[in-house]
Design a protein around this motif. Structure first.
Motif, mmCIF file in Angstrom:
data_model
loop_
_atom_site.group_PDB
_atom_site.id
_atom_site.type_symbol
_atom_site.label_atom_id
_atom_site.label_comp_id
_atom_site.label_asym_id
_atom_site.label_seq_id
_atom_site.Cartn_x
_atom_site.Cartn_y
_atom_site.Cartn_z
ATOM 1 N N GLY A 1 0.812 -1.216 0.000
ATOM 2 C CA GLY A 1 0.000 0.000 0.000
ATOM 3 C C GLY A 1 0.843 1.263 0.000
ATOM 4 N N LEU A 2 1.986 1.174 -0.680
ATOM 5 C CA LEU A 2 2.870 2.343 -0.751
ATOM 6 C C LEU A 2 2.847 2.915 -2.161
ATOM 7 N N ASN A 3 2.804 4.212 -2.237
ATOM 8 C CA ASN A 3 2.844 4.860 -3.544
ATOM 9 C C ASN A 3 4.294 5.192 -3.890
ATOM 10 N N ARG A 4 5.083 4.114 -3.938
ATOM 11 C CA ARG A 4 6.516 4.267 -4.198
ATOM 12 C C ARG A 4 6.958 3.259 -5.245
ATOM 13 N N CYS A 5 8.051 3.552 -5.882
ATOM 14 C CA CYS A 5 8.664 2.626 -6.823
ATOM 15 C C CYS A 5 9.319 1.481 -6.023
ATOM 16 N N GLY A 6 9.278 0.283 -6.572
ATOM 17 C CA GLY A 6 9.878 -0.853 -5.889
ATOM 18 C C GLY A 6 11.358 -0.651 -5.616
ATOM 19 N N LYS A 7 11.973 -0.009 -6.557
ATOM 20 C CA LYS A 7 13.400 0.288 -6.437
ATOM 21 C C LYS A 7 13.664 1.196 -5.232
ATOM 22 N N SER A 8 12.782 2.175 -5.111
ATOM 23 C CA SER A 8 12.912 3.124 -4.011
ATOM 24 C C SER A 8 12.718 2.412 -2.670
ATOM 25 N N CYS A 9 11.771 1.457 -2.646
ATOM 26 C CA CYS A 9 11.513 0.687 -1.422
ATOM 27 C C CYS A 9 12.747 -0.146 -1.048
ATOM 28 N N ARG A 10 13.316 -0.798 -2.051
ATOM 29 C CA ARG A 10 14.496 -1.618 -1.791
ATOM 30 C C ARG A 10 15.647 -0.782 -1.233
ATOM 31 N N LEU A 11 15.839 0.372 -1.850
ATOM 32 C CA LEU A 11 16.909 1.264 -1.429
ATOM 33 C C LEU A 11 16.691 1.750 0.009
ATOM 34 N N ARG A 12 15.442 2.108 0.264
ATOM 35 C CA ARG A 12 15.125 2.598 1.609
ATOM 36 C C ARG A 12 15.370 1.513 2.649
ATOM 37 N N TRP A 13 14.964 0.305 2.306
ATOM 38 C CA TRP A 13 15.128 -0.811 3.237
ATOM 39 C C TRP A 13 16.607 -1.157 3.434
ATOM 40 N N THR A 14 17.326 -1.338 2.343
ATOM 41 C CA THR A 14 18.716 -1.798 2.461
ATOM 42 C C THR A 14 19.639 -0.727 3.033
ATOM 43 N N ASN A 15 19.327 0.506 2.777
ATOM 44 C CA ASN A 15 20.239 1.556 3.233
ATOM 45 C C ASN A 15 19.836 2.232 4.541
ATOM 46 N N TYR A 16 18.617 2.010 4.965
ATOM 47 C CA TYR A 16 18.186 2.763 6.139
ATOM 48 C C TYR A 16 17.360 1.970 7.154
ATOM 49 N N LEU A 17 16.421 1.187 6.664
ATOM 50 C CA LEU A 17 15.469 0.566 7.589
ATOM 51 C C LEU A 17 15.868 -0.821 8.084
ATOM 52 N N ARG A 18 16.760 -1.462 7.362
ATOM 53 C CA ARG A 18 17.198 -2.796 7.774
ATOM 54 C C ARG A 18 17.611 -2.784 9.236
ATOM 55 N N PRO A 19 17.170 -3.790 10.018
ATOM 56 C CA PRO A 19 17.454 -3.756 11.455
ATOM 57 C C PRO A 19 18.928 -3.916 11.816
ATOM 58 N N ASP A 20 19.704 -4.513 10.937
ATOM 59 C CA ASP A 20 21.114 -4.778 11.282
ATOM 60 C C ASP A 20 22.052 -3.649 10.871
ATOM 61 N N ILE A 21 21.486 -2.516 10.538
ATOM 62 C CA ILE A 21 22.351 -1.407 10.119
ATOM 63 C C ILE A 21 22.968 -0.718 11.324
ATOM 64 N N LYS A 22 24.257 -0.497 11.189
ATOM 65 C CA LYS A 22 25.020 0.162 12.251
ATOM 66 C C LYS A 22 24.950 1.675 12.029
ATOM 67 N N ARG A 23 24.653 2.399 13.058
ATOM 68 C CA ARG A 23 24.576 3.861 12.923
ATOM 69 C C ARG A 23 25.786 4.520 13.589
ATOM 70 N N GLY A 24 25.944 5.762 13.305
ATOM 71 C CA GLY A 24 27.025 6.497 13.956
ATOM 72 C C GLY A 24 28.256 6.635 13.097
ATOM 73 N N ASN A 25 29.221 7.366 13.639
ATOM 74 C CA ASN A 25 30.441 7.662 12.893
ATOM 75 C C ASN A 25 31.273 6.408 12.635
ATOM 76 N N PHE A 26 32.047 6.493 11.597
ATOM 77 C CA PHE A 26 32.977 5.416 11.299
ATOM 78 C C PHE A 26 34.140 5.479 12.287
ATOM 79 N N THR A 27 34.558 4.326 12.740
ATOM 80 C CA THR A 27 35.705 4.291 13.648
ATOM 81 C C THR A 27 36.989 4.350 12.813
ATOM 82 N N ASP A 28 38.090 4.639 13.482
ATOM 83 C CA ASP A 28 39.391 4.655 12.795
ATOM 84 C C ASP A 28 39.662 3.295 12.147
ATOM 85 N N GLU A 29 39.263 2.287 12.892
ATOM 86 C CA GLU A 29 39.456 0.909 12.411
ATOM 87 C C GLU A 29 38.730 0.707 11.087
ATOM 88 N N GLU A 30 37.503 1.147 11.061
ATOM 89 C CA GLU A 30 36.700 0.992 9.847
ATOM 90 C C GLU A 30 37.297 1.799 8.709
#
Length: 323
Positions: A48-77
């Motif tokens: 029930g979203l008025n969005r392109c499937g591509k846009s949904c995938r991008l939103r999910w993989t880059n932002y909404l996925r539960p395993d995404i780490k937030r915050g600044n990159f460490t020196d190690e990274e």
DNA sequence: AAGTTGAGCAACCGCAACACT
DNA sequence: CAGTGTTGCGGTTGCTCAACT
């Protein structure tokens, strides 16, 4: 019959930033299906979203996925990204697989906004990871400013040189790494000189290019840095292994690793006998001259010739002030 | 206080690779 | 094997916000 037009071209499909409501709808829909997305193309309609499937995938993989780490990159990274980029180039998705919880888009953005600029300021080409021609650097060395040189900058240079992953280049990274602790050490310029001497000793020993943890009682002035830390080095070594696929016993990489302890001990004992007390001053003694003199033999290493151009060092030093 | 500039980042776009028939 | 549909990747854009003038 050609390809059916992408839904993104549909004028009615919403574009631009996602609202909280849309995020919630997408997350709930994916959760409802056990975290699986059958078809991204069909998802917007069923969710029930008025969005392109591509846009949904991008939103999910880059932002909404539960395993995404937030915050600044460490020196190690950051170090890992530079090293991986040196070997893989702009393969952001491949690089992302080595950084847990980071997305390719995030890494790409971080590269373009932070690392790339940092390398350019250092006179390192972010594409080739090679030293840019000296005429592109135009700053002047100030020996007293060395104490402010951040490890990250030097490490970036060293890591950048790893692109070819041959022993000589890797050794350069190690040598640079040996310089880093001296710069920030309590021994001041004397410590720096001692460490340069130690680095020379390492180079001249023609042994392994793989340092290990250094004995603390011997190495107050050569504190362990990135590559001298076993866990970090292990990570570095894994990267090298992945890139060369040639670290099995009997290979040059393996043989080099075997000689690590011996080499480090050589450097350690050399340095421990050449550290002058803090505040030591001797007549016309010039830190800059000593610095140049100790660098000279190191320049025989092909890619360390960048050190010959003190404009390179000057640029790093000035940049380190700005950071 | 208003305008300008630049950094950071989310999102878009086009293309290539892969999957399916 | 060719044609078509789908997904993923990498380059790029454009928005937001903070710093600066």
């Amino acid at each position: 019959m050609g390809r059916s037009p992408c839904c993104c071209r549909d004028a009615d499909v919403k574009k631009g930033p996602w609202t909280e409501e849309e995020d919630k709808t997408l997350v709930e829909h994916i959760k409802k299906h056990g975290g699986k997305v059958g078809s991204w193309r069909g998802l917007p309609k069923s969710a029930g979203l008025n969005r392109c499937g591509k846009s949904c995938r991008l939103r999910w993989t880059n932002y909404l996925r539960p395993d995404i780490k937030r915050g600044n990159f460490t020196d190690e990274e950051e170090r890992l990204i530079i090293t991986l980029h040196a070997g893989l180039g702009n393969k952001w998705s491949t690089i992302a697989t080595h950084l847990e919880g980071r997305t390719d888009n995030e890494i790409k953005n971080y590269w373009n906004t932070h690392i790339r600029k940092k390398l350019l300021r250092m006179g390192v080409d972010p594409v080739t990871h090679q030293q840019l021609p000296p005429d592109q650097s135009h700053r002047h060395l100030n020996a007293t400013s060395i104490a402010h040189l951040p490890e990250a900058l030097l490490w970036a240079t060293a890591a950048a040189s790893l692109s070819s992953l041959d022993t000589g280049v890797l050794m350069q990274a190690q040598l640079l790494q040996q310089l880093i602790p001296a710069i920030g050490s309590n021994y001041g310029t004397s410590g720096l000189i001692a460490n340069l001497a130690a680095a020379n000793a390492m180079q001249n020993s023609s042994g392994s290019m793989v340092p290990n943890l250094l004995l603390e009682d011997q190495m107050n002035c050569l504190q362990p840095g990135y590559l001298c830390n076993t866990s970090n080095f292990a990570e570095q070594h894994v990267v090298q292994e992945q890139l060369t696929n040639d670290t099995s016993p009997g290979t040059s990489s393996f043989a080099a690793a075997e000689q690590a302890d011996e080499l480090c001990n050589t450097a350690a004992s050399f340095a421990s006998h050449h550290v002058a007390p803090v505040g030591d001053s001797a007549g016309d003694w010039s830190p800059a001259q000593e610095f140049a003199g100790l660098l000279e033999p190191m320049m025989e290493l092909p890619d360390l010739r960048s050190l010959e151009s003190d404009s390179f060092w000057k640029e790093i030093l000035e940049d380190s002030y700005r950071l």
